[in-house]
Write a protein that holds these residues in place. Structure first.
Motif, PDB file in Angstrom:
ATOM      1  N   UNK A  72     -76.170  71.233  54.683  1.00 11.66           N
ATOM      2  CA  UNK A  72     -75.954  70.931  56.098  1.00 11.66           C
ATOM      3  C   UNK A  72     -75.052  69.709  56.261  1.00 11.66           C
ATOM      4  N   UNK A  73     -75.306  68.671  55.479  1.00 13.14           N
ATOM      5  CA  UNK A  73     -74.475  67.470  55.558  1.00 13.14           C
ATOM      6  C   UNK A  73     -73.030  67.808  55.224  1.00 13.14           C
ATOM      7  N   UNK A  74     -72.819  68.585  54.175  1.00 13.29           N
ATOM      8  CA  UNK A  74     -71.452  68.962  53.777  1.00 13.29           C
ATOM      9  C   UNK A  74     -70.745  69.687  54.917  1.00 13.29           C
ATOM     10  N   UNK A  75     -71.468  70.604  55.585  1.00  9.21           N
ATOM     11  CA  UNK A  75     -70.810  71.394  56.647  1.00  9.21           C
ATOM     12  C   UNK A  75     -70.513  70.535  57.869  1.00  9.21           C
ATOM     13  N   UNK A  76     -71.430  69.649  58.242  1.00 13.11           N
ATOM     14  CA  UNK A  76     -71.204  68.825  59.424  1.00 13.11           C
ATOM     15  C   UNK A  76     -70.123  67.785  59.152  1.00 13.11           C
ATOM     16  N   UNK A  77     -70.144  67.177  57.977  1.00 13.01           N
ATOM     17  CA  UNK A  77     -69.096  66.209  57.623  1.00 13.01           C
ATOM     18  C   UNK A  77     -67.732  66.880  57.644  1.00 13.01           C
ATOM     19  N   UNK A  81     -64.492  65.871  59.932  1.00 12.40           N
ATOM     20  CA  UNK A  81     -63.196  65.574  59.328  1.00 12.40           C
ATOM     21  C   UNK A  81     -62.104  66.483  59.880  1.00 12.40           C
ATOM     22  N   UNK A  82     -62.434  67.726  60.157  1.00 11.60           N
ATOM     23  CA  UNK A  82     -61.457  68.682  60.699  1.00 11.60           C
ATOM     24  C   UNK A  82     -61.324  68.590  62.218  1.00 11.60           C
ATOM     25  N   UNK A 110     -67.693  59.753  66.313  1.00 17.96           N
ATOM     26  CA  UNK A 110     -66.583  60.114  65.425  1.00 17.96           C
ATOM     27  C   UNK A 110     -65.607  61.089  66.054  1.00 17.96           C
ATOM     28  N   UNK A 111     -66.047  61.811  67.073  1.00 19.16           N
ATOM     29  CA  UNK A 111     -65.205  62.827  67.711  1.00 19.16           C
ATOM     30  C   UNK A 111     -65.020  62.493  69.187  1.00 19.16           C
ATOM     31  N   UNK A 112     -63.921  62.943  69.771  1.00 18.41           N
ATOM     32  CA  UNK A 112     -63.742  62.761  71.208  1.00 18.41           C
ATOM     33  C   UNK A 112     -64.809  63.589  71.922  1.00 18.41           C
ATOM     34  N   UNK A 113     -65.250  63.129  73.101  1.00 20.98           N
ATOM     35  CA  UNK A 113     -66.399  63.745  73.754  1.00 20.98           C
ATOM     36  C   UNK A 113     -66.307  65.261  73.923  1.00 20.98           C
ATOM     37  N   UNK A 114     -65.117  65.793  74.247  1.00 13.87           N
ATOM     38  CA  UNK A 114     -65.055  67.230  74.506  1.00 13.87           C
ATOM     39  C   UNK A 114     -65.146  68.073  73.235  1.00 13.87           C
ATOM     40  N   UNK A 115     -65.188  67.414  72.075  1.00 12.93           N
ATOM     41  CA  UNK A 115     -65.403  68.131  70.820  1.00 12.93           C
ATOM     42  C   UNK A 115     -66.890  68.325  70.510  1.00 12.93           C
ATOM     43  N   UNK A 116     -67.732  67.698  71.312  1.00 10.44           N
ATOM     44  CA  UNK A 116     -69.186  67.800  71.108  1.00 10.44           C
ATOM     45  C   UNK A 116     -69.798  68.353  72.391  1.00 10.44           C
ATOM     46  N   UNK A 141     -64.643  77.504  72.354  1.00 10.68           N
ATOM     47  CA  UNK A 141     -63.933  77.296  71.102  1.00 10.68           C
ATOM     48  C   UNK A 141     -64.751  76.611  70.032  1.00 10.68           C
ATOM     49  N   UNK A 142     -66.076  76.720  70.123  1.00  9.98           N
ATOM     50  CA  UNK A 142     -66.958  76.118  69.127  1.00  9.98           C
ATOM     51  C   UNK A 142     -66.834  76.882  67.811  1.00  9.98           C
ATOM     52  N   UNK A 143     -66.754  76.142  66.713  1.00 11.05           N
ATOM     53  CA  UNK A 143     -66.736  76.779  65.390  1.00 11.05           C
ATOM     54  C   UNK A 143     -68.024  76.524  64.610  1.00 11.05           C
ATOM     55  N   UNK A 144     -68.781  75.504  65.023  1.00 16.64           N
ATOM     56  CA  UNK A 144     -70.057  75.186  64.372  1.00 16.64           C
ATOM     57  C   UNK A 144     -71.119  74.969  65.437  1.00 16.64           C
TER      58      UNK A 144
END
Length: 576
Positions: A72-77, A81-82, A110-116, A141-144
């Protein structure tokens, strides 16, 4: 409206265990009362006592002790990063709201608000992932997708998410029937074999993921980017509100979270504390449970959990005070409506012929809010002392909650007849479920058979375990403070129950707007004892003609007009 209790509520007293004379119990703590209680609660070594008495000083639990955390950590990190767009799906109760808040705040560092994109369902959508939310994530456009406090048994929704080309990480703590959906990364302490980790809530699991991300160099706060501890106040809120045991891995997280609330509460939490009439410096697990948790849960029970989420995420003191006051009004409506539903449920129960001989009680009403039936069922199970099923009925479908007694594991029992239900999930003593109304008699019959097979009688006996006899010389503020070193108190580490023997009864009175509470004044040795027994005014008749009395309860501090004095909060009393 008050309804008389039709069942004798007096518990069977379990006296303190006799401590072997040759034991080392006096070495466990300088205070003899504290040392005796620690010994009776199974602590035997100095190391065990240190870990128990100073939980906040212990090392942070290792996130990777939870199965699948590494993946899970690997996928969220990787998603951070992407700069992928991440959807967070939570739940409408306090654990789900705080989990969603923790992850949203961490990822937005770590991400701009509209990415979360956080998504909290309301009660009309039901528990767990749903097609509408999945479509919203896809269209955004969510990928995760990260599901918190739900999803570990939802193979269907996981398959839909995979079919839409999105990845799914599940952070959950509920009872599981298998290893989780094969198309998802399921992080759950229930997949491991360590009981010390099984107690974790979704808030705890989510925070441990965030802590692991911080250790990987991902910014998770706006302050020190690698310091996830500023989010521990939310873990404490979610864990205590979910009535999780304050043992094992939870003890460290909750103790540190309470320290955070006392010293540096976030803006929304500070406003919530103020609205509840408390001071940050006096916050404890006990007033979290009785004062803050009901307010946090109120929004999800009466409408949208978004109100609580907005309060916990705002940085504006003005906005926080406004939201806290709005939540206060929602909580007032919740209390009033809960009392009404409770009264209506009681009336429905006592109308059932021979209900007192039934091993299970089940009632439903089309006007009951689904967000209230769980809390009301929890009250009823204490009163009728047998499993309670409470439902809102709509178009031939029952939506509601079940509460059980010790000796009957609800989720395992429901799992054995899952074909009767549309959906279910939960824990050993509490579950949410929905089913076609015509299946209710079969479910009741199965629960009754399970009760008989387990040898659980009705009404189920109440037991009150006493931790220690309290000498009159210990009826002091100092004793209260010494016992306070055993905090945080809660399920699994209850506030010590103490026994004052043969106190002289001086007088008693009833208190409260509805005169439902009993206050007792007594003298033990050369010390006067004040004792409050909430909701026990009817027991005043037991004191008529009584000269001496045994008081059984918890020793607390009563603060009034700037004065402090010890007071017992009673669980029971007996003429002696």
């Amino acid at each position: 409206m008050r309804i008389s209790q039709p069942i004798d509520s007096r518990p069977e007293l379990i006296e303190p265990d006799v401590i072997p004379p040759q034991s080392n119990w006096r070495d466990l703590d300088p205070h003899p009362l504290v040392a005796a209680i620690l010994y009776r609660r199974g602590l035997r070594t100095a190391a065990d006592v240190a870990a128990f008495m100073e939980p906040a000083r212990q090392p942070t639990p290792d996130p990777y002790r939870i199965p699948n955390m590494q993946d899970a950590v690997e996928r969220v990190v990787l998603a951070v990063q992407r700069e992928e767009r991440i959807g967070i799906f939570g739940d409408y109760d306090a654990d789900g709201i705080t989990s969603t808040t923790i992850l949203t705040l961490a990822l937005r560092s770590s991400l701009v608000p509209d990415r979360v994109i956080p998504r909290l369902p309301d009660r009309t959508e039901g528990y767990g992932l749903n097609d509408t939310a999945i479509e919203e994530f896809r269209d955004a456009g969510v990928s995760l997708v990260i599901a918190v406090d739900c999803g570990s048994t939802d193979h269907q929704s996981a398959a839909v998410i995979a079919g839409q080309g999105m990845d799914l990480v599940i952070l959950d703590h509920h009872h599981m029937r298998d290893d989780g959906p094969p198309t998802a990364i399921t992080v759950s302490p229930q997949l491991g074999d360590d009981p010390a980790w099984h107690v974790l809530t979704a808030a705890g699991v989510t925070w441990l993921l965030v802590a692991a991300m911080a250790a990987r160099g991902i910014a998770v706060t706006d302050g020190d980017p690698a310091d996830a501890s500023s989010l521990l106040d939310l873990v404490a809120l979610g864990t205590v509100a979910d009535v999780a045991p304050l043992t094992g891995a939870n003890r460290n997280l909750v103790a540190r979270g309470i320290e955070r609330m006392r010293t540096a509460p976030r803006t929304g939490v500070a406003a919530l504390i103020e609205a509840a009439g408390l001071k940050s410096s006096s916050i404890s697990a006990t007033n979290l449970s009785f004062a803050l948790a009901p307010r946090i849960n109120a929004a999800g029970r009466m409408g949208s959990p978004r109100l609580t989420f907005d309060l916990l995420t705002t940085d504006s003191p003005v906005e926080a005070r406004r939201l806290a006051q709005e939540l206060e009004q929602v909580n007032i409506r919740r209390r009033s409506r809960s009392s009404q539903v409770h009264a209506e449920a009681w009336e429905a129960i006592v109308r059932q012929p021979g209900w007192q001989a039934r091993p299970v009680v089940a009632v439903q009403h089309p006007g009951w809010e689904s967000g209230l039936v769980g809390a009301v069922a929890s009250r009823l199970v204490e009163e009728v002392r047998r499993p309670v099923l409470l439902f809102r009925e709509e178009d031939g479908v029952l939506w509601g909650s079940a509460r059980s007694v010790e000796g009957i594991n609800l989720v395992e029992t429901l799992q054995s007849v899952e074909s009767l239900m549309i959906r279910f999930g939960g824990h050993s003593l509490a579950a949410g479920l929905s089913l076609v109304a015509g299946n209710l008699p079969a479910l009741e019959a199965h629960l009754a058979d399970t009760m008989r097979s387990a040898g659980v009688t009705v009404p189920a006996p109440r037991h009150l375990r006493i931790d220690a006899t309290l000498p009159s010389d210990y009826l002091t503020l100092e004793t209260v403070r010494e016992l306070g070193r055993m905090e945080p108190f809660g399920r699994g580490n209850e506030q010590p129950v103490l026994w004052v023997k043969r106190a002289e009864l001086l007088r008693y009175t009833v208190l409260g707007q509805d005169r439902s509470h009993l206050k007792i004044f007594a003298r033990a040795g050369n010390r006067q004892v004040e004792a409050i027994f909430w909701g026990a005014a009817e027991r005043s008749r037991d004191l008529v003609g009584c000269r001496t009395i045994d008081l059984i309860g918890r020793l607390e501090i009563n603060s009034w007009n700037g004065q402090e004095r010890p007071q017992m909060v009673l669980d029971e009393f007996r003429a002696s």
